[in-house]
Design a protein around this motif. Structure first.
Motif, PDB file in Angstrom:
ATOM      1  N   MET A 141       0.835  -1.208   0.000  1.00  0.00           N
ATOM      2  CA  MET A 141       0.000   0.000   0.000  1.00  0.00           C
ATOM      3  C   MET A 141       0.869   1.257   0.000  1.00  0.00           C
ATOM      4  O   MET A 141       0.653   2.183  -0.808  1.00  0.00           O
ATOM      5  N   GLU A 142       1.872   1.311   0.869  1.00  0.00           N
ATOM      6  CA  GLU A 142       2.735   2.490   0.931  1.00  0.00           C
ATOM      7  C   GLU A 142       3.612   2.598  -0.308  1.00  0.00           C
ATOM      8  O   GLU A 142       3.883   3.700  -0.790  1.00  0.00           O
ATOM      9  N   ALA A 143       4.042   1.465  -0.847  1.00  0.00           N
ATOM     10  CA  ALA A 143       4.874   1.503  -2.048  1.00  0.00           C
ATOM     11  C   ALA A 143       4.098   2.054  -3.237  1.00  0.00           C
ATOM     12  O   ALA A 143       4.634   2.845  -4.031  1.00  0.00           O
ATOM     13  N   LEU A 144       2.847   1.657  -3.395  1.00  0.00           N
ATOM     14  CA  LEU A 144       2.014   2.183  -4.482  1.00  0.00           C
ATOM     15  C   LEU A 144       1.827   3.691  -4.342  1.00  0.00           C
ATOM     16  O   LEU A 144       1.868   4.433  -5.333  1.00  0.00           O
ATOM     17  N   GLU A 145       1.626   4.122  -3.118  1.00  0.00           N
ATOM     18  CA  GLU A 145       1.459   5.560  -2.874  1.00  0.00           C
ATOM     19  C   GLU A 145       2.737   6.320  -3.224  1.00  0.00           C
ATOM     20  O   GLU A 145       2.692   7.373  -3.886  1.00  0.00           O
ATOM     21  N   LEU A 146       3.879   5.787  -2.814  1.00  0.00           N
ATOM     22  CA  LEU A 146       5.144   6.471  -3.073  1.00  0.00           C
ATOM     23  C   LEU A 146       5.484   6.438  -4.562  1.00  0.00           C
ATOM     24  O   LEU A 146       6.030   7.409  -5.107  1.00  0.00           O
ATOM     25  N   ALA A 147       5.163   5.342  -5.234  1.00  0.00           N
ATOM     26  CA  ALA A 147       5.400   5.263  -6.672  1.00  0.00           C
ATOM     27  C   ALA A 147       4.577   6.323  -7.406  1.00  0.00           C
ATOM     28  O   ALA A 147       5.059   6.936  -8.376  1.00  0.00           O
ATOM     29  N   TYR A 148       3.359   6.542  -6.971  1.00  0.00           N
ATOM     30  CA  TYR A 148       2.529   7.587  -7.584  1.00  0.00           C
ATOM     31  C   TYR A 148       3.126   8.967  -7.336  1.00  0.00           C
ATOM     32  O   TYR A 148       3.212   9.795  -8.243  1.00  0.00           O
ATOM     33  N   ARG A 149       3.559   9.205  -6.100  1.00  0.00           N
ATOM     34  CA  ARG A 149       4.140  10.506  -5.764  1.00  0.00           C
ATOM     35  C   ARG A 149       5.357  10.822  -6.642  1.00  0.00           C
ATOM     36  O   ARG A 149       5.454  11.913  -7.213  1.00  0.00           O
ATOM     37  N   VAL A 150       6.270   9.874  -6.725  1.00  0.00           N
ATOM     38  CA  VAL A 150       7.503  10.155  -7.465  1.00  0.00           C
ATOM     39  C   VAL A 150       7.212  10.286  -8.952  1.00  0.00           C
ATOM     40  O   VAL A 150       7.858  11.088  -9.658  1.00  0.00           O
ATOM     41  N   SER A 151       6.237   9.548  -9.458  1.00  0.00           N
ATOM     42  CA  SER A 151       5.881   9.657 -10.869  1.00  0.00           C
ATOM     43  C   SER A 151       5.331  11.032 -11.184  1.00  0.00           C
ATOM     44  O   SER A 151       5.681  11.636 -12.216  1.00  0.00           O
ATOM     45  N   MET A 152       4.483  11.554 -10.306  1.00  0.00           N
ATOM     46  CA  MET A 152       3.910  12.871 -10.554  1.00  0.00           C
ATOM     47  C   MET A 152       4.964  13.978 -10.429  1.00  0.00           C
ATOM     48  O   MET A 152       4.906  14.990 -11.125  1.00  0.00           O
ATOM     49  N   VAL A 153       5.933  13.779  -9.561  1.00  0.00           N
ATOM     50  CA  VAL A 153       7.023  14.756  -9.456  1.00  0.00           C
ATOM     51  C   VAL A 153       7.834  14.787 -10.748  1.00  0.00           C
ATOM     52  O   VAL A 153       8.167  15.853 -11.270  1.00  0.00           O
ATOM     53  N   ILE A 154       8.141  13.602 -11.282  1.00  0.00           N
ATOM     54  CA  ILE A 154       8.907  13.545 -12.525  1.00  0.00           C
ATOM     55  C   ILE A 154       8.101  14.134 -13.679  1.00  0.00           C
ATOM     56  O   ILE A 154       8.634  14.906 -14.496  1.00  0.00           O
ATOM     57  N   TRP A 155       6.837  13.784 -13.766  1.00  0.00           N
ATOM     58  CA  TRP A 155       5.998  14.355 -14.822  1.00  0.00           C
ATOM     59  C   TRP A 155       5.944  15.877 -14.708  1.00  0.00           C
ATOM     60  O   TRP A 155       5.864  16.580 -15.710  1.00  0.00           O
ATOM     61  N   ASP A 156       5.957  16.367 -13.485  1.00  0.00           N
ATOM     62  CA  ASP A 156       5.873  17.806 -13.278  1.00  0.00           C
ATOM     63  C   ASP A 156       7.167  18.513 -13.653  1.00  0.00           C
ATOM     64  O   ASP A 156       7.149  19.680 -14.060  1.00  0.00           O
ATOM     65  N   ARG A 157       8.306  17.797 -13.537  1.00  0.00           N
ATOM     66  CA  ARG A 157       9.604  18.441 -13.742  1.00  0.00           C
ATOM     67  C   ARG A 157      10.131  18.322 -15.171  1.00  0.00           C
ATOM     68  O   ARG A 157      10.969  19.117 -15.583  1.00  0.00           O
ATOM     69  N   ILE A 158       9.695  17.308 -15.905  1.00  0.00           N
ATOM     70  CA  ILE A 158      10.162  17.182 -17.291  1.00  0.00           C
ATOM     71  C   ILE A 158       9.033  17.619 -18.221  1.00  0.00           C
ATOM     72  O   ILE A 158       7.851  17.442 -17.905  1.00  0.00           O
ATOM     73  N   PRO A 159       9.356  18.175 -19.397  1.00  0.00           N
ATOM     74  CA  PRO A 159       8.315  18.743 -20.260  1.00  0.00           C
ATOM     75  C   PRO A 159       7.638  17.740 -21.185  1.00  0.00           C
ATOM     76  O   PRO A 159       6.614  18.064 -21.800  1.00  0.00           O
ATOM     77  N   GLU A 160       8.194  16.528 -21.307  1.00  0.00           N
ATOM     78  CA  GLU A 160       7.712  15.617 -22.337  1.00  0.00           C
ATOM     79  C   GLU A 160       6.238  15.235 -22.165  1.00  0.00           C
ATOM     80  O   GLU A 160       5.484  15.207 -23.147  1.00  0.00           O
ATOM     81  N   GLN A 161       5.811  14.921 -20.940  1.00  0.00           N
ATOM     82  CA  GLN A 161       4.439  14.456 -20.768  1.00  0.00           C
ATOM     83  C   GLN A 161       3.442  15.572 -21.066  1.00  0.00           C
ATOM     84  O   GLN A 161       2.428  15.350 -21.732  1.00  0.00           O
ATOM     85  N   MET A 162       3.718  16.777 -20.587  1.00  0.00           N
ATOM     86  CA  MET A 162       2.864  17.921 -20.892  1.00  0.00           C
ATOM     87  C   MET A 162       2.801  18.146 -22.403  1.00  0.00           C
ATOM     88  O   MET A 162       1.730  18.388 -22.976  1.00  0.00           O
ATOM     89  N   SER A 163       3.956  18.057 -23.072  1.00  0.00           N
ATOM     90  CA  SER A 163       4.011  18.288 -24.514  1.00  0.00           C
ATOM     91  C   SER A 163       3.200  17.256 -25.272  1.00  0.00           C
ATOM     92  O   SER A 163       2.441  17.587 -26.198  1.00  0.00           O
ATOM     93  N   LEU A 164       3.320  15.986 -24.898  1.00  0.00           N
ATOM     94  CA  LEU A 164       2.600  14.930 -25.609  1.00  0.00           C
ATOM     95  C   LEU A 164       1.096  15.075 -25.449  1.00  0.00           C
ATOM     96  O   LEU A 164       0.323  14.842 -26.395  1.00  0.00           O
ATOM     97  N   VAL A 165       0.638  15.456 -24.254  1.00  0.00           N
ATOM     98  CA  VAL A 165      -0.797  15.629 -24.035  1.00  0.00           C
ATOM     99  C   VAL A 165      -1.337  16.749 -24.917  1.00  0.00           C
ATOM    100  O   VAL A 165      -2.400  16.617 -25.545  1.00  0.00           O
ATOM    101  N   HIS A 166      -0.619  17.859 -25.007  1.00  0.00           N
ATOM    102  CA  HIS A 166      -1.087  18.985 -25.832  1.00  0.00           C
ATOM    103  C   HIS A 166      -0.991  18.670 -27.320  1.00  0.00           C
ATOM    104  O   HIS A 166      -1.875  19.062 -28.102  1.00  0.00           O
ATOM    105  N   LEU A 167       0.061  17.978 -27.735  1.00  0.00           N
ATOM    106  CA  LEU A 167       0.162  17.587 -29.140  1.00  0.00           C
ATOM    107  C   LEU A 167      -0.960  16.623 -29.513  1.00  0.00           C
ATOM    108  O   LEU A 167      -1.560  16.732 -30.594  1.00  0.00           O
TER     109      LEU A 167
END
Length: 934
Positions: free
Chosen positions: A565-591
C-alpha cells in the motif's frame, strides 16, 4: 470527573426533574427521546457484558458495581418514561420524523432558553405559581437538598485571636447557564459514578476492536482465498488501526492517566488478568433487538475471553519485550529459545488442539517481533553510515532540487509500529514498559498474528498463496513481465535519463536519475529486499526460517499488504514529481489534443485521452481543453504557473516539506502543474482519518462522497416545497458537474442499500454494528432520514464502503453504488479513479521513446520546425523538446504534424494495460479479476 465548571445532576433528582419537565413542557423533542434511548441502550449492553464477566469471575467489587449500574439504568428508564418515552416508542418510535440533528443542532436545542418554562420554586415563566405547586413542595425540598453543595461551618464572630475578625465572605455569583457548554453537564450516580463511566467507555472500545477485527479477518481471508489484492486489505487495516487509536485517545481525554492497554483490561477484570481464563466463554454482545439483560441466545458463538480482550497478543508482546531487554543483542534468551525455537510453518492447524495452536501462534508472534526489531534497528543504525556509501555525495548534490527526500530506509506500512516496539525493546533490562503499550499497538499486533481461535472452522491452506504474491507482482524483481513491474520501469527510465545526460548533454537529467535511485532503494528495502541492508550492516538471521532471509515479510501477509500500500502511494508521488519536472508528458498531451481536434488523428489514442481526463486541471489552463489556439493555450499555462508569486509559493511549500520525510517532500502540493492526489495519498495526508479529507479532494460519486452527502443537512424551500441539500463545497462541485438536486438526494439516500449489496454481508441490513452504541439506526432510516440519510456509520460499515474506493484506486475496478457513471457535463465524476494502479514510470519511458522517434524522422527530413528548435535554439534537450512542441502548436506546419501523428498512431493499448496488474491471471487482481463482486 467533576470539575469546577461541571454542573451535576444526581440520580436521586433525575426522575423528579424529568417529571417536572414533562408537566410544564408540552412536547418533548424527538431528539431528546433518541438521546435518552441511546444512553439506555449503551448502558444496558455494557451491563449485560459485565454481568457475564462477573458470573465467570466472581468479584465482590464488580458485583457491587453491577448492582449500582443496574440501579442507574432503572433510574434512566424511569426518567425516560416520565418524559413520555414509552408512548413515543409505541407510536412514532426511533423513526418518528426522520430528523437527524447534528451536534450543533442538539446543543442549541438543549441549551437555548433552557428551563425558561420552569422555576424550581414552583413558578412558571410568567411569574405565577403552578397549579400543583403545593403538591410538589416536598419533592422540591428533597431535590434541593440532594443537589445543594455542602457548606463549611463558619466560625462565630469574636472567636479566635483578639483583634482578628473574619472577613465577610463575598457572594459568588453563579455563571449564567447560557455560558455553560453541554460537556459541563454530568449525571453523577454515586461514589462509583466515574468508575462506571470509564467501564462504559472501555466496553465501547472493546466492542469496536472486536467488530473491526472480525471484519478485517474476513478481508484478509479474501486475500488468501479469493485473490483480493493485499494492498487493498492493507489500506483497510490501516484505517481500522487509526480508528482504534482515535477512539482510545478520545476516551482518555475524559479519563487521563488511563491510556495504556493494561489500564483498559484492568478496568474490566478488576486488576486480575489471570481470572480471565482462556477456556471461558463470553458472548460478543447483544445484537440489534436484544434487550441486553437476558443470557446469550442458544447457539450464539462463544469466544475465548482472552482472545476477545486481545490478552494473548498483549501477553506475547510483554514477554517479548522482557526477553529482548535481557540480552539486547537481537537474540532470544536460552529459555525463550527453548519455547519458540521449534516453530513449524507447516503445522496443520485444523488438526491441532487449541493449546497447540496458541503455542504455535505465540512462537510465531515472538519470533516475528524479534525480526521486526532487528530489521528496524539495523535501518536506524545504517543511517549513521549513509555518507560513506559510494555515490552518496553526488546523489545528495543532484537531489537538491527535490528538497532531499529522506534517504533513510523504512519498513513500509509498519514503520511507526516498528519504531514504537523497538523503542520499548531496547530499554534497560527489567524496565517495566507496560504503561507505554497502547490499545492500538495490541490491536495491530493481533491483526498481524495469524488467527488461532477458530478451531474446526479453520479452512485448508489457500492453494498457491504466498504473502509476497502481490508485492512480487508489483516489483517484478526478475523482469518477467515486460512493461509492468516497477523495478523494470525504474531501470528503463534510469537508462533514458542517463543517455540524455551523457550523450545529449542534458545534466538536469542527473537529478531525475538520482531521484529514481532513491526511490528504488527506498521501496526495495521497505518491501523486504534485505540484500541491500546486508551490504551495510550485519543483522541476526530471521527467527522465522533457516532458509528464507526475509522471513519478516515472507511469513506476514499483513506486512506485505500494508507495505505494498505504501509503495504504491510512493510510486505515484515520485511519478507525478517527474511528470511535473520534465516537459515531455505535458508536450505529448497537448500535441495529442491538437492532432485530435484538427482531425489529423482519426480517433484519440486511449492512453492520452485517459491522461487528459484524469489530469485535466493539471495539463490545461483552468481545466478547459482547447479546441483552437493550441500554442497560446500552452504558452499561457506556462506563463501563469511561472509567475513570480506562483514560483515563490512553490518554493515556500518545498522548504516546509523538506523536514517531513519522503512523503512530505514528494507531496503533489509542491508541484507546479500536477497536484491531483490518489486515494491512498489522501488518507495519509489526513493521518488516516477520512473526516479530515477536505470536500475539494473527495470525488462526488465515490463512497466517501456519498457518505458526505448522506450527512449533509437537507433544507425545504418554503415556497416550492422542494428538498435540497445544503450547499457545501462537495454539493456545489457536484452541481457544477451537472449532477441534479434529485440525483444528489438519491445518492445521499443510497448508503443503506449499498451496504446491503457489498460482499461479505457487511451491510447494515445483515449486520448492524454495535461499536457506535449511541447510534441505533436502521437501514430504512438510512434511506429516508430528512436531514442526512446515513446518520453516523459504524466503523465496520464505514470500512466496507471505503474498501470500494480503495479497490478502485489500487486495482482500477469494483462495484460502486447505484447511479455510478450517470454524471453529466464536463469533468463528470464517476468515482475514485485508478490512480494508484498505473505504472506511470513505464508510461514516461514510452513518452520519451515517442519523442526519440519524432526527432529521428524530423531530422532525416531536415524539417524546418525541427531545425529551429534543435539547432538554433541552443537549449538543453528538455528545452528543445519543449520548444519543438510550442513551435508545432503555433506554426501548425503540415510535415511536422504528419510525422507526429504517425508516431501517435503507433501507440497501442489502453491506459489500463499500463497497470501493474494488467496481465495477471484472473483471481490475482488483474483484468477480469475474480476477487470482487460484479
Amino acid at each position: 470527573m467533576a470539575t469546577r465548571n461541571a454542573y451535576l445532576i444526581t440520580v436521586s433528582s433525575l426522575v423528579f426533574l424529568s417529571k417536572l419537565i414533562a408537566k410544564h413542557i408540552g412536547a418533548v423533542p424527538p431528539a431528546i427521546y433518541r438521546l435518552f434511548q441511546s444512553v439506555i441502550d449503551a448502558r444496558t449492553a455494557s451491563y449485560a457484558m459485565f454481568q457475564k464477566l462477573a458470573a465467570q469471575n466472581p468479584n465482590p467489587e464488580m458485583e457491587r458495581s453491577n448492582a449500582s449500574h443496574k440501579a442507574f439504568i432503572d433510574a434512566l428508564v424511569e426518567a425516560f418514561e416520565a418524559l413520555g418515552g414509552k408512548e413515543w416508542k409505541m407510536t412514532d418510535g426511533p423513526a418518528d420524523d426522520g430528523s437527524d440533528l447534528k451536534r450543533e443542532d442538539l446543543d442549541q436545542l438543549l441549551l437555548t432558553n433552557r428551563f425558561s418554562a420552569l422555576d424550581l420554586e414552583g413558578q412558571t415563566a410568567a411569574g405565577g405559581h403552578g397549579d400543583d405547586a403545593s403538591d410538589e413542595e416536598s419533592d422540591k425540598t428533597e431535590s434541593q437538598a440532594a443537589s445543594a453543595p455542602k457548606r463549611r461551618r463558619q466560625p462565630k464572630p469574636g472567636k479566635g485571636k483578639k483583634g482578628k475578625r473574619g472577613k465577610k465572605a463575598k457572594k459568588q455569583q453563579a455563571p449564567a447557564l447560557d455560558d455553560v457548554p453541554l460537556e459541563s453537564y454530568r449525571i453523577i450516580q454515586g461514589k462509583d459514578g466515574i468508575s462506571a463511566d470509564y467501564l462504559i467507555a472501555v466496553d465501547a472500545l472493546v466492542r469496536e476492536w472486536t467488530e473491526l477485527r472480525s471484519y478485517l479477518q474476513g478481508v484478509w481471508r479474501e486475500v488468501a482465498y479469493d485473490g483480493l489484492n493485499s494492498a487493498v486489505a492493507g489500506a483497510v487495516s490501516t484505517l481500522a488501526v487509526a480508528m482504534i487509536q482515535r477512539s482510545a485517545a478520545a476516551m482518555f481525554v475524559d479519563f487521563p492517566g488511563h491510556d495504556s492497554f493494561e489500564a483498559v483490561v484492568n478496568a474490566i477484570t478488576r486488576g486480575d488478568l489471570e481470572k480471565a481464563k482462556g477456556d471461558s466463554a463470553l458472548s460478543p454482545g447483544p445484537r440489534e433487538g436484544d434487550d441486553g439483560l437476558e443470557d446469550a441466545k442458544a447457539g450464539e458463538a462463544e469466544v475465548d475471553v482472552k482472545e476477545h480482550f486481545l490478552l494473548h497478543a498483549y501477553q506475547d508482546l510483554v514477554d517479548f519485550l522482557a526477553d529482548f531487554q535481557k540480552n539486547r543483542n537481537g537474540k532470544p534468551t536460552k529459555r525463550m529459545l527453548d519455547e519458540i525455537g521449534d516453530w513449524n510453518p507447516e503445522l496443520n492447524l485444523r488438526e491441532a488442539r487449541k493449546e497447540e495452536r496458541l503455542r504455535w501462534r505465540r512462537a510465531y508472534t515472538i519470533s516475528w517481533l524479534y525480526d521486526l526489531v532487528n530489521v528496524h534497528s539495523s535501518m536506524v543504525a545504517q543511517r549513521n553510515n549513509t555518507s560513506t556509501r559510494e555515490g552518496e555525495k553526488e546523489a545528495r548534490e543532484d537531489m537538491e532540487c527535490y528538497g532531499q527526500p529522506d534517504p533513510h530506509p523504512r519498513i513500509f506500512g509498519l514503520n511507526q509500529f516498528a519504531s514504537a516496539i523497538s523503542s520499548l525493546a531496547r530499554r534497560k533490562n527489567s524496565t517495566d514498559v507496560r504503561d507505554r503499550i497502547l490499545p492500538h499497538h495490541v490491536f495491530q499486533l493481533q491483526c498481524i498474528s495469524p488467527s488461532a481461535d477458530q478451531g474446526p472452522v479453520l479452512a485448508p491452506p489457500a492453494p498457491n498463496f504466498r504473502p509476497r504474491r502481490d508485492v512480487d507482482i508489483f516489483l517484478d524483481p526478475k523482469y518477467e513481465r515486460f512493461g509492468r513491474g516497477f523495478l523494470r520501469a525504474v531501470n528503463a527510465l534510469w537508462k533514458s535519463f542517463e543517455r540524455d545526460a551523457a550523450e545529449l548533454g542534458d545534466k538536469e537529467r542527473n537529478k531525475h536519475k538520482h531521484l529514481l535511485w532513491w526511490i528504488e532503494h527506498d521501496i526495495g528495502v521497505g518491501l523486504g529486499e534485505l540484500k541491500y541492508l546486508r551490504l551495510w550492516l550485519s543483522i541476526p538471521p530471521s527467527r522465522l526460517s533457516d532458509t528464507r532471509p526475509n522471513g519478516l515479510w515472507e511469513y506476514s501477509p499483513f506486512l506485505c499488504g500494508v507495505g505494498l500500500m505504501e509503495a504504491l502511494e510512493l510510486a505515484y508521488r515520485v511519478s507525478m514529481v517527474i511528470w511535473d519536472r520534465i516537459p515531455e508528458q505535458m508536450s505529448l498531451v497537448h500535441l495529442h489534443n491538437m492532432l485530435v481536434q484538427t482531425g489529423r488523428l482519426k480517433k484519440p489514442v486511449e492512453i492520452f485521452a485517459s491522461i487528459s481526463t484524469l489530469f485535466q486541471s493539471a495539463f490545461f489552463l483552468d481545466g478547459k481543453i482547447p479546441t483552437t489556439g493550441f500554442g497560446k493555450a500552452l504558452t499561457t499555462l506556462y506563463d501563469k504557473t511561472g509567475r513570480y508569486r506562483a514560483t515563490l509559493a512553490r518554493a515556500n511549500r518545498r522548504a516546509d516539506a523538506r523536514s517531513g520525510g519522503v512523503h512530505s517532500t514528494l507531496s503533489p502540493d509542491t508541484n507546479r502543474f500536477i497536484q491531483r492526489k490518489s486515494n491512498l495519498l489522501l488518507y495519509r495526508q489526513a493521518d488516516w482519518n477520512v473526516d479530515r479529507i477536505p470536500d475539494a479532494d473527495v470525488p462526488v460519486r465515490s463512497m466517501l462522497g456519498r457518505v458526505r452527502l448522506s450527512q449533509t443537512k437537507q433544507t425545504v424551500d418554503p415556497a416550492t416545497g422542494a428538498v435540497r441539500l445544503e450547499e457545501t463545497d462537495l454539493v456545489r462541485r457536484a452541481r457544477a458537474q451537472g449532477v441534479s438536486d434529485q440525483e444528489l438526494l438519491r445518492m445521499a439516500a443510497s448508503i443503506g442499500q449499498i451496504l446491503q449489496q457489498l460482499p461479505g454481508g457487511a451491510g447494515r441490513g445483515a449486520h448492524l454494528s454495535s461499536d457506535h452504541l449511541a447510534n441505533k439506526r436502521t437501514t430504512k432510516e438510512a434511506g429516508t432520514a430528512g436531514r442526512g440519510g446515513g446518520g453516523e456509520l459504524s466503523g465496520r460499515d464505514l470500512l466496507a464502503l471505503l474498501r470500494e474506493d480503495i479497490f478502485r484506486d489500487v486495482c482500477g475496478g469494483g462495484g460502486g453504488g447505484e447511479g455510478e457513471g450517470e454524471g453529466e457535463g464536463e469533468g463528470a465524476d464517476d468515482g475514485v479513479p485508478p490512480l494508484s494502479s498505473i505504472n506511470y514510470l513505464w508510461v514516461t519511458v514510452e513518452g520519451l521513446l515517442m519523442f526519440i522517434m519524432m526527432e529521428e524522422e524530423l531530422a532525416s527530413r531536415q524539417n524546418k520546425v525541427y531545425l529551429r528548435s534543435y539547432e538554433e535554439s541552443g537549449e538543453r534537450l528538455a528545452g528543445k523538446r519543449q520548444w519543438l512542441t510550442l513551435e508545432a502548436l503555433h506554426d501548425m506546419e503540415d510535415e511536422c504534424l504528419s510525422v507526429m501523428a504517425a508516431v501517435f498512431e503507433d501507440v497501442s493499448g489502453e491506459f489500463g494495460h499500463r497497470s501493474y496488474w494488467a496481465d495477471v491471471e484472473p483471481g490475482k487482481c488483474g483484468e477480469c479479476c475474480g476477487c470482487h463482486h460484479s
